[in-house]
Design a protein around this motif. Structure first.
Motif, PDB file in Angstrom:
ATOM      1  N   ILE A   2      -5.942 -14.097   9.087  1.00 11.94           N
ATOM      2  CA  ILE A   2      -6.300 -12.691   8.894  1.00 11.94           C
ATOM      3  C   ILE A   2      -5.744 -12.255   7.533  1.00 11.94           C
ATOM      4  O   ILE A   2      -4.557 -12.430   7.251  1.00 11.94           O
ATOM      5  N   ILE A   3      -6.634 -11.703   6.705  1.00 11.04           N
ATOM      6  CA  ILE A   3      -6.221 -11.213   5.384  1.00 11.04           C
ATOM      7  C   ILE A   3      -6.443  -9.706   5.353  1.00 11.04           C
ATOM      8  O   ILE A   3      -7.542  -9.219   5.644  1.00 11.04           O
ATOM      9  N   ALA A   4      -5.393  -8.961   5.041  1.00  8.18           N
ATOM     10  CA  ALA A   4      -5.458  -7.493   4.975  1.00  8.18           C
ATOM     11  C   ALA A   4      -5.503  -7.062   3.519  1.00  8.18           C
ATOM     12  O   ALA A   4      -4.624  -7.418   2.729  1.00  8.18           O
ATOM     13  N   ILE A   5      -6.551  -6.307   3.176  1.00  7.73           N
ATOM     14  CA  ILE A   5      -6.694  -5.829   1.794  1.00  7.73           C
ATOM     15  C   ILE A   5      -6.721  -4.301   1.822  1.00  7.73           C
ATOM     16  O   ILE A   5      -7.582  -3.710   2.488  1.00  7.73           O
ATOM     17  N   ASP A   6      -5.801  -3.685   1.143  1.00  6.42           N
ATOM     18  CA  ASP A   6      -5.797  -2.224   1.059  1.00  6.42           C
ATOM     19  C   ASP A   6      -5.819  -1.794  -0.399  1.00  6.42           C
ATOM     20  O   ASP A   6      -5.476  -2.570  -1.294  1.00  6.42           O
TER      21      ASP A   6
END
Ligand code: C5P
Length: 208
Positions: A2-6
């Motif tokens: 899972i990759i979180a990009i904000d």
């Protein structure tokens, strides 16, 4: 994985997220579309985007299978989205969908404002994508022009600053870099350089 990009509006996070998903064979969710769809439902029913009851009803009944992405990407809908997204009940109604999406095999890249802080605090890799407001406004104005929509750069810049301000200062899940996110500043990077930098961050930080 899972990759979180904000990151803030027009920082390049959407492009980076799509390209990371393709590179690693992951699914991709642009979570801004969820808030945009809630906002558009409210606007289409003739209500104001800060109409809490209408926004909560729209969020509860949301069906992401029926999104018209082109219609959701307008400046008016983006602006309205930053009002509905400040309503805690609206955010709460969208949490389960986002977490289920992230948890479904083979994993996913999610991009938004609160992915690393609230939606997927245990993401394998977190990246906070940003760029100078003037550069973001220039990119967004170019996108509008290419799509035949109007939006002069000064107006786009003013809108971006207002949206940043609202997204960063709301009390419900504000836009904020997670403590364990890696900062990616795309101010002086083209798309290929930004994507290469993001892949390098994933490679350095992914859990094996
Ligand atoms: O990313 P995008 O510009 O499509 O997002 C539209 C608006 O939706 C943002 O300005 C923000 O207010 C809201 N949003 C949010 N949380 C997310 C994604 C978007 O509050 N995870």
């Amino acid at each position: 994985m899972i990759i979180a990009i904000d990151g803030p509006a027009a920082s390049g996070k959407g492009t980076v997220s799509k390209r990371l998903a393709a590179h690693y064979g992951l699914r991709h969710l642009d979570t801004g579309l969820l808030y945009r769809a809630v906002a558009k439902t409210v606007l289409d029913s003739g209500k104001k985007p800060d109409d809490t009851e209408a926004a909560i009803a729209a969020a509860t009944a949301l069906d992401p299978a029926n999104f018209d992405e082109a219609a959701l990407k307008s400046a008016v809908v983006g602006e309205a989205a930053s009002y509905v997204s400040a309503i805690p009940e609206v955010r709460a109604a969208l949490v389960a969908y986002q977490r289920d999406f992230a948890a479904t095999a083979p994993g996913a890249v999610l991009d938004g404002r609160d992915i690393g802080t609230v939606i997927c605090p245990d993401a394998d890799v977190k990246i906070f994508v940003t760029a100078a407001p003037e550069v973001r406004a220039h990119r967004r104005a170019k996108e509008y022009a290419a799509a035949g929509k109007d939006g002069d750069e000064a107006t786009v810049l003013a809108d971006i600053r207002k949206r940043d301000e609202r997204d960063s200062n709301r009390s419900a899940s504000p836009l904020k870099q997670a403590d364990d996110a890696v900062l990616l500043d795309t101010t002086n990077l083209n798309v290929e350089q930004a994507v290469a930098a993001a892949i390098a961050i994933v490679e350095r930080n992914k859990k094996r």
